[in-house]
Design a protein around this motif. Structure first.
Motif, PDB file in Angstrom:
ATOM      1  N   UNK A  31     -35.384 -36.284   4.472  1.00 24.52           N
ATOM      2  CA  UNK A  31     -34.752 -35.060   4.945  1.00 24.52           C
ATOM      3  C   UNK A  31     -34.902 -33.940   3.916  1.00 24.52           C
ATOM      4  N   UNK A  32     -34.768 -32.700   4.392  1.00 29.08           N
ATOM      5  CA  UNK A  32     -34.996 -31.527   3.559  1.00 29.08           C
ATOM      6  C   UNK A  32     -33.703 -30.726   3.424  1.00 29.08           C
ATOM      7  N   UNK A  33     -33.329 -30.410   2.169  1.00 27.06           N
ATOM      8  CA  UNK A  33     -32.230 -29.476   1.875  1.00 27.06           C
ATOM      9  C   UNK A  33     -32.763 -28.057   1.950  1.00 27.06           C
ATOM     10  N   UNK A  34     -32.103 -27.196   2.695  1.00 25.40           N
ATOM     11  CA  UNK A  34     -32.487 -25.796   2.774  1.00 25.40           C
ATOM     12  C   UNK A  34     -31.312 -24.921   2.351  1.00 25.40           C
ATOM     13  N   UNK A  82     -28.512 -25.834   5.291  1.00 27.62           N
ATOM     14  CA  UNK A  82     -28.750 -26.820   6.349  1.00 27.62           C
ATOM     15  C   UNK A  82     -29.581 -27.961   5.800  1.00 27.62           C
ATOM     16  N   UNK A  83     -29.468 -29.093   6.462  1.00 31.20           N
ATOM     17  CA  UNK A  83     -30.286 -30.273   6.176  1.00 31.20           C
ATOM     18  C   UNK A  83     -31.093 -30.535   7.433  1.00 31.20           C
ATOM     19  N   UNK A 129     -24.063 -25.950   7.002  1.00 31.42           N
ATOM     20  CA  UNK A 129     -22.933 -25.628   6.126  1.00 31.42           C
ATOM     21  C   UNK A 129     -22.992 -24.193   5.650  1.00 31.42           C
ATOM     22  N   UNK A 130     -21.855 -23.662   5.234  1.00 31.27           N
ATOM     23  CA  UNK A 130     -21.785 -22.330   4.642  1.00 31.27           C
ATOM     24  C   UNK A 130     -20.600 -22.288   3.697  1.00 31.27           C
ATOM     25  N   UNK A 138     -18.475 -27.998   2.978  1.00 30.75           N
ATOM     26  CA  UNK A 138     -18.391 -28.857   4.166  1.00 30.75           C
ATOM     27  C   UNK A 138     -19.619 -28.660   5.059  1.00 30.75           C
ATOM     28  N   UNK A 139     -20.200 -29.751   5.510  1.00 31.66           N
ATOM     29  CA  UNK A 139     -21.338 -29.728   6.425  1.00 31.66           C
ATOM     30  C   UNK A 139     -20.909 -30.297   7.774  1.00 31.66           C
ATOM     31  N   UNK A 140     -21.316 -29.628   8.840  1.00 33.97           N
ATOM     32  CA  UNK A 140     -21.045 -30.091  10.204  1.00 33.97           C
ATOM     33  C   UNK A 140     -22.305 -30.729  10.755  1.00 33.97           C
TER      34      UNK A 140
END
Length: 301
Positions: free
Chosen positions: A122-125, A162-163, A226-227, A265-267
């Motif tokens: 997976x990629x972290x953006x 985002x991931x 996330x933000x 926090x990531x949704x």
């Protein structure tokens, strides 16, 4: 004494009295004092302006609760890079060769970066959307219209994260989790694969892997969003040149902003209702060129 001599003596006496009376009427002049020298330029006043430049934002991520790796595991580092631009306003007050001031700055940013999670494909953006500072500054006038200064104060940043799955590769996830399934996932031969929509993202269900049911997420699809808005501190330095006979100045400055580590926090976009945290550390470096319109200051003569 002859008559002539008497007339001469009378004239001398009368002239002496007349000279004394005239001298009493002449004012006495004090020492000459030249007018005070006014500065060629005064920095005292306020300004409003725009700026443009670029920046770099180093970031590091840590898996807080073990969503993608054991808790506390690093999810990699990245540096978001891009342009930045916005506006600033402030006021200055000059005392001798020193200038003291306050400034507020707000910029939009195009700084973006990404990295691959070390434990998955997976990629972290990351996207630095906007940043702002409120600073005090102290400067010294090297020339009447050239100011060099240092500044420090508070900083604010808003980031979007985002991931996602990588470009060009569909990724299977175990059903109901954020865990990537083995790459040898196969479709269930007894069921027809179904294309479904979840939160605006497409996923293919009815996929089997050696570990159980899975969903195949298409390439380049966000699987978590996330933000975060974060407050930190800033310090920097720069130089500003003012036009002596026009209300305009030009500036060039470097700023460093530090935001420490914060929990974001990531949704999940593939598991309804799932929210998980990731610890993200961040700092920002910027170099900005500015143009200011100044009020209340200018030539000192």
């Amino acid at each position: 004494m002859s008559v002539m001599n008497r007339w001469l003596l009378a004239c001398v006496v009368l002239c002496g009295f007349a000279g004394s009376a005239g001298a009493a009427d002449v004012p006495v002049l004090g020492p000459y004092q030249p007018p005070p020298v006014r500065p060629l330029y005064s920095w005292t006043g306020c300004y409003i302006g725009v700026n443009m430049g670029g920046g770099a934002a180093p970031k590091s991520r840590v898996d807080t609760i073990g969503t993608f790796a054991p808790p506390g595991t690093s999810l990699g580092d990245m540096t978001a890079r891009g342009v930045a631009g916005g506006g600033q306003l402030g006021c200055d007050y000059q005392v001798g060769s020193f200038v003291f001031g306050l400034q507020g700055l707000l910029d939009l940013s195009g700084m973006k970066g990404s990295n691959v999670l070390p434990t998955t494909i997976l990629v972290n953006n990351s996207f630095v959307q906007t940043f702002a500072t409120v600073t005090g500054r102290i400067g010294y006038t090297v020339l009447p219209t050239l100011l060099v200064y240092a500044k420090a104060g508070g900083a604010f940043v808003h980031d979007l994260y985002n991931i996602s799955t990588p470009d060009g590769e569909d990724v299977p996830f175990f059903a109901g989790t954020m865990t990537v399934a083995p790459s040898n996932a196969v479709f269930n031969p007894s069921a027809i694969p179904t294309l479904t929509t979840n939160g605006g993202n497409l996923a293919i269900t009815n996929v089997l892997t050696p570990g159980g049911p899975a969903a195949l997420v298409p390439a380049a699809t966000p699987v978590a969003l996330g933000s975060k808005s974060t407050i930190g501190w800033t310090a920097g330095f720069g130089a500003e040149w003012a036009f002596a006979h026009a209300p305009v100045s030009l500036s060039l400055e470097y700023s460093y902003m530090h935001f420490g580590s914060t929990q974001v926090p990531f949704l999940s976009a593939i598991v309804p209702g799932l929210v998980f945290p990731i610890d993200i550390s961040q700092s920002i470096h910027t170099v900005l060129f500015g143009i200011n319109l100044r009020f209340g200051n200018g030539p000192g003569y």
